[in-house]
Design a protein around this motif. Structure first.
Motif, PDB file in Angstrom:
ATOM      1  N   ARG A   1      14.623   0.456   1.901  1.00  0.00           N
ATOM      2  CA  ARG A   1      14.019   1.649   0.884  1.00  0.00           C
ATOM      3  C   ARG A   1      12.657   1.838   1.371  1.00  0.00           C
ATOM      4  O   ARG A   1      12.354   3.012   1.547  1.00  0.00           O
ATOM      5  N   ALA A   2      11.891   0.665   1.860  1.00  0.00           N
ATOM      6  CA  ALA A   2      10.602   0.907   2.211  1.00  0.00           C
ATOM      7  C   ALA A   2      10.759   1.704   3.557  1.00  0.00           C
ATOM      8  O   ALA A   2       9.680   2.485   3.748  1.00  0.00           O
TER       9      ALA A   2
ATOM     10  N   CYS B   1       3.797  -0.767   4.342  1.00  0.00           N
ATOM     11  CA  CYS B   1       4.455  -1.677   3.355  1.00  0.00           C
ATOM     12  C   CYS B   1       5.985  -2.208   4.311  1.00  0.00           C
ATOM     13  O   CYS B   1       6.306  -3.368   3.766  1.00  0.00           O
TER      14      CYS B   1
ATOM     15  N   CYS C   1      15.058  -3.711  -0.666  1.00  0.00           N
ATOM     16  CA  CYS C   1      14.019  -3.161  -0.828  1.00  0.00           C
ATOM     17  C   CYS C   1      13.282  -2.674   0.764  1.00  0.00           C
ATOM     18  O   CYS C   1      12.228  -2.167   0.700  1.00  0.00           O
TER      19      CYS C   1
ATOM     20  N   LEU D   1       7.307  -0.215  -4.524  1.00  0.00           N
ATOM     21  CA  LEU D   1       7.887   1.006  -4.069  1.00  0.00           C
ATOM     22  C   LEU D   1       7.895   2.253  -4.977  1.00  0.00           C
ATOM     23  O   LEU D   1       7.651   3.155  -4.317  1.00  0.00           O
TER      24      LEU D   1
ATOM     25  N   GLY E   1       3.349   3.775   2.889  1.00  0.00           N
ATOM     26  CA  GLY E   1       4.655   3.274   3.099  1.00  0.00           C
ATOM     27  C   GLY E   1       5.340   2.606   4.129  1.00  0.00           C
ATOM     28  O   GLY E   1       5.838   1.596   4.134  1.00  0.00           O
TER      29      GLY E   1
END
Length: 839
Positions: free
Chosen positions: A568-569, A580, A565, A532, A577
């Protein structure tokens, strides 16, 4: 038509004989003219077809010998890489052409050729030898030249050969003796019988070389020793040397020494000191054959002289430690038989060693030697701690260090990743310094430095650096290859595709801010937080993720991504992004069902009819197109299997589906293919049939060093609590029953794993193997089954296992004292509970 034009015409026509005669007729001016044009003509020569090309090369080689001026130039010409595959039949023509030169010049050529000889080919040895004989110079004493002499040695011509006179006294000093001796044993024996070779120096040379080489001693020396048929006096003269051969020599050498020493002892010609040393040395040997021979000799020797009882018992007590029941029983029988004759030293040696014997044997020894011998406590070796794979190489601290690393001749997968990451780091950070360090690559430009094609990892990564150093010339293609180098199999697009797209980014002048897929741990995984961070840096630089870099980074994510995570992604706005975030949210690539079957290859790499394992992957219908190649197991030959687990470290079944074909056809080779198992053992994700088959291939490999990698993988899996015992046992049972694997090789891996602390995991495998491999009543047991029972007993004893094993009990209840029955009884005794219990 000029001499040069005539030469080229004849060479293109493949008329080597007429070229040779033309060269003999040339005058000095013609030779000089030809010499001036030869090198460039050779460099520009390209094969149209192999036959015509080979004949042209033969002609050009002869032309260089006849026309080039200096001895150094002629020697270099003979050894040019282009001539490696030209016929050796032309050596006589080469010699005839060289005879046109002065004797001193020819002597110089002889010395220069001898200095460039390399084993095993010995290119142009015949030329050098002929020149040495003709000029009368002192023969060169290089090892390769002497090996060539030994290869050509003949009993009819040896006595008059100046090379024989020079080298015969040093015959057994040749380092490369093994390159020629096996084919010349008969010749040397005849030379000893006929007189040119003196008998005593030859015998001394054989024994001395056996002592010098130790564990790597040549079996051909044993054959030669036997051919000479030493008399009793000759043997007695070397008794001390034979004793020194026993501890470390190969089995064949130890057999020779034992036969000579036993012969001397039976004749009363062996000193008691040497008898004691010899018996003790044999008792330390691991080979069952030698240990049985030691017990037989010791038993017979003590009958001839009862005073040897303590010496024999000291050796017998060492054999108690051998974890082979049949050997232990023979040693115990001899110890019990000698108990009345034992002195204090012998009794003490037996009592101390008996503590490690199985219970029944310990009781017999204890009864004969005064009782109260307590069994030793079982030593439990803890499993080694495992991390997340091998330590990663450190980042490169300077452009110069980076360039030195990429100039190496080999690259492993971790170094490949660090080189690309180092280029991405230093290309914007110190572009001028990096280009200056790369300048020798370009001035002068050597296309061979960048490889013959795009299949070699070294050359692939060098081309990325070339694209940075010379964007306008990075597309230059080197000369096409004649010989195809190894490939990276089904995962080539993940590695080479990333390298190619990075090279394009430099050629287009864009560069790339950060690589997403560089592993953060040795298993190949990329830490989600680090990925990230990299995605955010990429977005801040306004750069798009390179497609191959992104997909490889996602494939390297661990299976369990923390919720923080994922959240956040989901806040990332770039295209990469969002990809992901979806990957993390949906759990990544799906796990397919993999089945493996054994088949006969219709078009094997080496020959037809080769047994091979083939994987079938059930590819999901909704699998993204870019992932489909990874789900189709390839059967292409490759030398770089250790790269594959790092490509998909969260999907070991897919990786193993690719591995099994190659590992199955290389099960008798020594190409380090099983090292891939070590990487596979650090992977996350389900372990099923494919992993079990790959591990089974490693466990059944013919080469002990290759099996060691399988042992390491088994230990890593055991330390992680991930040994697929059921799948592995089913696979081993099937492959052993079908004759694809040899059980004794598998057992050696299980034994090594037990000794290294994986006894519990080994027991879980063995207990599932036994029902399918133990013979039914009246059925002949397959080779290695008794060893499997013994391996199970060793693991069970350390693990303190208690279990009911009906198949083992049935074998143990049979009549007789075969090793199979004995080992079944030992295992049954170890695991039996007073009342019924379960595993």
């Amino acid at each position: 038509m000029s001499a040069w034009e005539r030469l080229v015409k004849l060479a293109k026509g493949g008329d080597v004989a007429r070229v040779f005669h033309l060269l003999l007729e040339l005058d000095a001016d013609d030779r000089k003219a030809v010499a001036a044009r030869l090198p460039r003509h050779l460099s520009e020569l390209r094969p149209a077809d192999w036959g015509s090309w080979r004949h042209q090369l033969r002609s050009l080689r002869l032309a260089g010998v006849a026309c080039l001026g200096g001895a150094a130039a002629v020697t270099a010409w003979l050894f040019k890489r282009e001539f490696q595959r030209a016929d050796r039949d032309d050596d006589e023509r080469v010699i005839l052409l060289l005879r046109q030169r002065p004797a001193e010049w020819r002597a110089d050529v002889a010395r220069r050729i001898a200095a460039r000889l390399r084993l095993p080919e010995l290119r142009h040895w015949e030329v050098a030898a002929a020149l040495v004989r003709e000029t009368g110079i002192e023969p060169p004493d290089g090892d390769a030249f002497m090996v060539g002499w030994l290869r050509s040695l003949h009993s009819r011509t040896a006595a008059t050969d100046p090379l024989f006179i020079a080298f015969a006294p040093r015959l057994f000093e040749i380092d490369g003796l093994g390159e020629a001796l096996p084919e010349q044993v008969g010749t040397i024996a005849r030379l000893v019988e006929d007189g040119p070779l003196e008998r005593k120096p030859v015998i001394d040379g054989i024994v001395g070389r056996l002592l010098r080489d130790g564990p790597s001693a040549l079996s051909a020396l044993v054959v030669l020793h036997d051919r000479l048929d030493l008399d009793i006096d000759e043997s007695a003269e070397r008794a001390r040397d034979y004793t020194r051969l026993l501890p470390a020599g190969p089995v064949a050498v130890a057999d020779l020494a034992l036969a000579q020493l036993r012969r001397l002892e039976e004749a009363g010609r062996l000193e008691e000191e040497l008898f004691a040393e010899a018996v003790a040395a044999l008792a330390f040997r691991p080979e069952k054959k030698l240990l049985r021979a030691a017990l037989s000799w010791a038993g017979d020797a003590v009958l001839r002289d009862a005073r040897r009882a303590d010496v024999v018992l000291a050796a017998v007590s060492l054999i108690f430690a051998q974890d082979t029941l049949a050997l232990q029983e023979r040693a115990v029988r001899l110890a019990v038989k000698l108990a009345p004759q034992a002195g204090e030293a012998g009794r003490e040696a037996v009592r101390q060693a008996a503590a490690g014997l199985p219970e029944e044997l310990l009781e017999r020894v204890s009864a004969a030697y005064g009782g109260d011998i307590a069994a030793e406590e079982v030593t439990v070796t803890p499993l080694p701690a495992v991390g997340q794979g091998p330590a990663l190489p450190a980042p490169y601290a300077s452009p110069e260090q980076l360039v030195r690393a990429v100039s190496a001749d080999e690259v492993d997968p971790h170094t490949f990743e660090r080189l690309l990451a180092g280029l991405v780091e230093w290309s914007p950070r110190a572009p001028d310094a990096l280009r200056e360090a790369l300048r020798p690559w370009l001035e002068p430009f050597d296309p061979f430095f960048f490889g013959h094609n795009g299949e070699n990892p070294v050359h692939v990564v060098r081309r990325v650096f070339l694209a940075f150093a010379s964007p306008e010339g990075g597309h230059r293609q080197p000369t096409p290859a004649i010989r195809q180098p190894p490939t990276l199999g089904g995962f080539k697009q993940l590695y080479f595709g990333r390298a190619a797209e990075l090279a394009r980014s430099f050629e287009e002048g864009d560069g790339y801010p950060v690589l997403l897929a560089t592993p953060t741990v040795g298993s190949g995984h990329v830490d989600p937080e680090v990925l990230l961070d990299r995605l955010e840096l990429l977005a801040a630089a306004g750069a798009r993720a390179l497609p191959g870099d992104l997909i490889q980074a996602l494939l390297r994510l661990p299976r369990d991504v923390p919720d923080a995570c994922v959240r956040r992604a989901q806040r990332l706005t770039s295209e990469a992004g969002r990809a992901c975030a979806a990957w993390m949210r949906d759990g990544g690539a799906p796990d397919p069902r993999v089945t493996v079957h054994l088949a006969k290859e219709r078009n094997g790499y080496y020959l037809t009819g080769v047994p091979a394992l083939r994987s079938v992957v059930d590819v999901p219908d909704d699998l993204p197109e870019e992932l489909r190649p990874l789900y189709r197991p390839e059967t292409g030959y490759a030398f770089t299997l250790e790269w594959w687990p790092l490509a998909m470290p969260s999907h070991p079944e897919i990786v193993a589906a690719h591995l099994v074909w190659m590992m199955s056809i290389c099960i008798d080779s020594s190409e380090s293919q099983t090292q891939a198992l070590v990487g596979l053992a650090h992977a996350d994700g389900p372990l099923g049939s494919a992993v079990a088959h790959a591990l089974a291939c490693g466990m059944g490999h013919a080469n002990a060093a290759e099996r060691a990698a399988a042992t390491d993988a088994l230990l890593t899996l055991a330390a992680r609590g991930r040994v697929p015992a059921q799948a592995l046992a089913q696979t081993l049972t099937k492959l052993v029953a079908e004759g694809f694997l040899k059980l004794n090789r598998v057992v050696s891996v299980l034994d090594d794993a037990t000794q290294a602390g994986a006894h519990e995991a080994v027991w879980e495998v063995v207990v599932r193997l036994l029902p399918g491999l133990l013979p039914q009543e009246g059925e002949r047991p397959r080779a290695g089954v008794a060893d499997l029972l013994a391996a199970g007993a060793r693991a069970a004893r350390i693990a303190g296992v208690r279990a009911e094993l009906p198949e083992v009990a049935a074998v143990a209840a049979r009549k007789g004292s075969s090793r199979l029955v004995q080992e079944a009884r030992r295992l049954q005794h170890l695991v039996t509970l007073p009342e019924k219990s379960t595993l």
